[in-house]
Design a protein around this motif. Sequence first.
Motif, PDB file in Angstrom:
ATOM      1  N   GLN A  25       0.815  -1.211   0.000  1.00 44.95           N
ATOM      2  CA  GLN A  25       0.000   0.000   0.000  1.00 44.95           C
ATOM      3  C   GLN A  25       0.850   1.264   0.000  1.00 44.95           C
ATOM      4  OE1 GLN A  25      -3.390   0.373   2.496  1.00 44.95           O
ATOM      5  NE2 GLN A  25      -4.040  -1.724   2.159  1.00 44.95           N
ATOM      6  N   SER A  26       1.943   1.257   0.748  1.00 42.83           N
ATOM      7  CA  SER A  26       2.769   2.467   0.791  1.00 42.83           C
ATOM      8  C   SER A  26       3.512   2.684  -0.526  1.00 42.83           C
ATOM      9  CB  SER A  26       3.748   2.414   1.961  1.00 42.83           C
ATOM     10  OG  SER A  26       4.642   1.341   1.812  1.00 42.83           O
ATOM     11  N   ARG A  28       2.540   1.724  -3.454  1.00 45.18           N
ATOM     12  CA  ARG A  28       1.546   2.118  -4.451  1.00 45.18           C
ATOM     13  C   ARG A  28       1.333   3.631  -4.414  1.00 45.18           C
ATOM     14  NH1 ARG A  28      -3.594  -0.273  -2.892  1.00 45.18           N
ATOM     15  NH2 ARG A  28      -2.416  -2.191  -3.017  1.00 45.18           N
ATOM     16  N   MET A  29       1.321   4.205  -3.225  1.00 48.37           N
ATOM     17  CA  MET A  29       1.103   5.643  -3.101  1.00 48.37           C
ATOM     18  C   MET A  29       2.390   6.442  -3.331  1.00 48.37           C
ATOM     19  SD  MET A  29      -2.056   5.793  -2.702  1.00 48.37           S
ATOM     20  CE  MET A  29      -2.156   7.550  -2.528  1.00 48.37           C
ATOM     21  N   HIS A  35       3.483  12.077  -3.341  1.00 52.83           N
ATOM     22  CA  HIS A  35       3.556  11.406  -2.047  1.00 52.83           C
ATOM     23  C   HIS A  35       4.877  10.700  -1.790  1.00 52.83           C
ATOM     24  CE1 HIS A  35      -0.680  12.190  -1.715  1.00 52.83           C
ATOM     25  NE2 HIS A  35      -0.940  11.482  -2.798  1.00 52.83           N
ATOM     26  N   HIS A  74      -5.851   0.939   4.582  1.00 48.62           N
ATOM     27  CA  HIS A  74      -6.368   1.607   3.381  1.00 48.62           C
ATOM     28  C   HIS A  74      -7.239   2.808   3.764  1.00 48.62           C
ATOM     29  CE1 HIS A  74      -7.526   1.871  -0.813  1.00 48.62           C
ATOM     30  NE2 HIS A  74      -8.783   1.993  -0.418  1.00 48.62           N
ATOM     31  N   ILE A  77      -5.018   5.678   5.182  1.00 51.89           N
ATOM     32  CA  ILE A  77      -4.288   6.359   4.109  1.00 51.89           C
ATOM     33  C   ILE A  77      -5.233   7.276   3.337  1.00 51.89           C
ATOM     34  CG2 ILE A  77      -3.106   6.019   1.903  1.00 51.89           C
ATOM     35  CD1 ILE A  77      -1.731   3.582   3.156  1.00 51.89           C
ATOM     36  N   ASP A  78      -6.424   6.784   3.038  1.00 50.68           N
ATOM     37  CA  ASP A  78      -7.410   7.622   2.345  1.00 50.68           C
ATOM     38  C   ASP A  78      -7.746   8.865   3.148  1.00 50.68           C
ATOM     39  OD1 ASP A  78      -7.539   6.020   0.146  1.00 50.68           O
ATOM     40  OD2 ASP A  78      -9.473   5.104   0.644  1.00 50.68           O
TER      41      ASP A  78
END
Length: 98
Positions: A25-26, A28-29, A35, A74, A77-78
């Motif tokens: 997840q990290s 991906r961002m 970011h 998730h 993060i959103d």
Amino acid sequence: MKDLLSTTIGDSSLARQLFGIYRAQSLRMMKFSLHEQQGDLFEQLAIQALHIAVQATKRKEIRNIAGYFDGVLHKLIDQALFEDVFMEYDLSLEGLFL
């Protein structure tokens, strides 16, 4: 996050799963230039998500803690990155169609 999960005793397959979710997840961002400098933020959010997931196991039965951690991370993060974006578009739906 890696140091925290490396302190697990016994079977470390769950720790590896949680770290994999955090990295997926990290990364991906962080591939977006906007970011890419927020690695510390993602690590703090992952530790917070881990804390929330562990606390949730005390209140209710969770079948898949890795899946629960994935969903919580998730959502965190959103909220951290995109919550203020939606505030800029504060126009009601009725205003769009008039």
